[in-house]
Design a protein around this motif. Structure first.
Motif, PDB file in Angstrom:
ATOM      1  N   ALA A 294      22.670   1.456  33.401  1.00 34.58           N
ATOM      2  CA  ALA A 294      23.089   1.364  34.734  1.00 34.58           C
ATOM      3  C   ALA A 294      23.756   2.645  35.160  1.00 34.58           C
ATOM      4  O   ALA A 294      23.463   3.283  36.376  1.00 34.58           O
ATOM      5  CB  ALA A 294      23.882   0.294  34.973  1.00 34.58           C
ATOM      6  N   ALA A 295      24.623   3.126  34.331  1.00 37.21           N
ATOM      7  CA  ALA A 295      25.514   4.262  34.664  1.00 37.21           C
ATOM      8  C   ALA A 295      24.741   5.565  34.671  1.00 37.21           C
ATOM      9  O   ALA A 295      25.142   6.623  35.125  1.00 37.21           O
ATOM     10  CB  ALA A 295      26.556   4.565  33.522  1.00 37.21           C
ATOM     11  N   ALA A 296      23.445   5.527  34.040  1.00 35.56           N
ATOM     12  CA  ALA A 296      22.634   6.665  33.947  1.00 35.56           C
ATOM     13  C   ALA A 296      21.431   6.536  35.067  1.00 35.56           C
ATOM     14  O   ALA A 296      20.661   7.463  35.104  1.00 35.56           O
ATOM     15  CB  ALA A 296      21.947   6.778  32.598  1.00 35.56           C
ATOM     16  N   GLY A 297      21.718   5.699  36.003  1.00 37.02           N
ATOM     17  CA  GLY A 297      20.965   5.446  37.239  1.00 37.02           C
ATOM     18  C   GLY A 297      19.563   4.418  36.884  1.00 37.02           C
ATOM     19  O   GLY A 297      18.767   4.342  37.911  1.00 37.02           O
ATOM     20  N   HIS A 298      19.768   3.656  36.103  1.00 37.29           N
ATOM     21  CA  HIS A 298      18.683   2.467  35.812  1.00 37.29           C
ATOM     22  C   HIS A 298      19.155   1.382  36.875  1.00 37.29           C
ATOM     23  O   HIS A 298      20.450   1.232  37.163  1.00 37.29           O
ATOM     24  CB  HIS A 298      18.393   2.100  34.628  1.00 37.29           C
ATOM     25  CG  HIS A 298      17.756   3.098  33.700  1.00 37.29           C
ATOM     26  ND1 HIS A 298      18.482   4.333  33.407  1.00 37.29           N
ATOM     27  CD2 HIS A 298      16.829   3.324  32.944  1.00 37.29           C
ATOM     28  CE1 HIS A 298      17.667   5.045  32.438  1.00 37.29           C
ATOM     29  NE2 HIS A 298      16.718   4.227  32.186  1.00 37.29           N
TER      30      HIS A 298
END
Length: 308
Positions: free
Chosen positions: A293-297
């Protein structure tokens, strides 16, 4: 005969001193002496020669020690194996991650896991989806981070993370010059650089099917798995490449563009064998979701079903 009596015997055989052996075993000396006498009576053999000043192994004691040591070593190995599969007891969780997992995701998931279960070590292995699935079923991994669609029959999965794919191409490509989203059909006939099918057969076939349905039939296909090699092929004009937005700047001469209507995406989740699920695997699944989530997922609310 009890295993603990054999351990008492082995420690005394190493120390040849009742006081030191009792200290190592965290017990008083009289009970240790009594246990050794009980063992000698049961075996009908004197194991130690005792005097006021020294303790020595008898011939029978030396022979017994040869047989006892491998038994105790095997017992210790079995206990260690059991300890490693118990969460929260300084165990180890063996997990697989895709070869292209970004440094940020690795750092975040490792930190998140350690914060949840600080007494469990995480043993990371760089493996393709199919390699992970094979090792999970053979008991060589406890959990894996895999891409879907894949053959997850018999496995359980955590929440699915989605990240839309775009296209990496030369900066002077006509599609790059447009500056906005690219339609797959506008790439029709271009050579495609893609991961080898053996890495994730179902995902590979799925991607090519979507490309065909969207009007993109590659003029040729080149296989590559190392990002630097992939980018080098694209820069050399040998093809275009479908992937998520890069987390670090691309080399000069390359550009990334999103795909119109987002027809392709990485779908990623943690999977495991249901009978081996424990607190550590649950913590790993949560840490992976946070890291992705932190990487944009985008994390879905439901787990992926079996695809067999």
């Amino acid at each position: 005969m009890e295993l603990r009596h054999l351990r008492y015997f082995a420690v005394l055989a190493e120390e040849l001193h009742f006081g030191r052996a009792a200290t190592r075993l965290h017990m008083a000396q009289p009970p240790l002496s009594q246990r050794i006498r009980d063992l000698e009576r049961e075996l009908g053999v004197r194991l130690f020669d005792r005097s006021r000043h020294q303790v020595q192994l008898t011939e029978g004691g030396a022979l017994l020690l040869e047989h006892v040591r491998p038994v105790l070593a095997a017992l210790d190995t079995a206990r260690e194996a059991m300890r490693r599969i118990r969460p929260g007891e300084a165990g180890m969780l063996r997990v697989g991650v895709p070869p292209d997992t970004s440094p940020q995701v690795l750092a975040n998931l490792t930190a998140g896991f350690t914060a949840r279960v600080p007494d469990v070590l995480i043993d990371l292995h760089e493996l393709t989806t199919d390699e992970q699935l094979t090792r999970l079923r053979e008991g060589e991994l406890d959990a894996g981070v895999v891409r879907h669609p894949s053959d997850t029959v018999g496995l359980e999965s955590g929440p699915v993370a989605r990240r839309e794919l775009g296209v990496i191409l030369r900066s002077d490509h006509a599609a790059a010059a447009l500056g906005g989203p690219v339609r797959l059909r506008h790439l029709d006939g271009a050579p495609l650089v893609i991961f080898p099918r053996a890495m994730a057969p179902r995902l590979y076939d799925h991607m090519l099917t979507i490309c065909r349905d969207e009007g993109f039939l590659p003029g040729s296909i080149r296989h590559a798995r190392n990002p630097n090699f992939v980018h080098g092929l694209v820069l050399a004009g040998r093809g275009i490449h479908l992937n998520a937005a890069p987390t670090t700047p691309l080399a000069d001469g390359l550009a990334w563009r999103p795909l119109q209507d987002a027809p392709l995406a990485w779908l990623t989740s943690v999977v495991w064998v249901p009978s081996r699920h424990n607190e550590a695997i649950a913590a790993f699944a949560e840490a992976v979701s946070e890291g992705l989530a932190a990487a944009g997922h985008h994390i879905a609310d439901t787990a992926v079903g079996d695809s067999g």
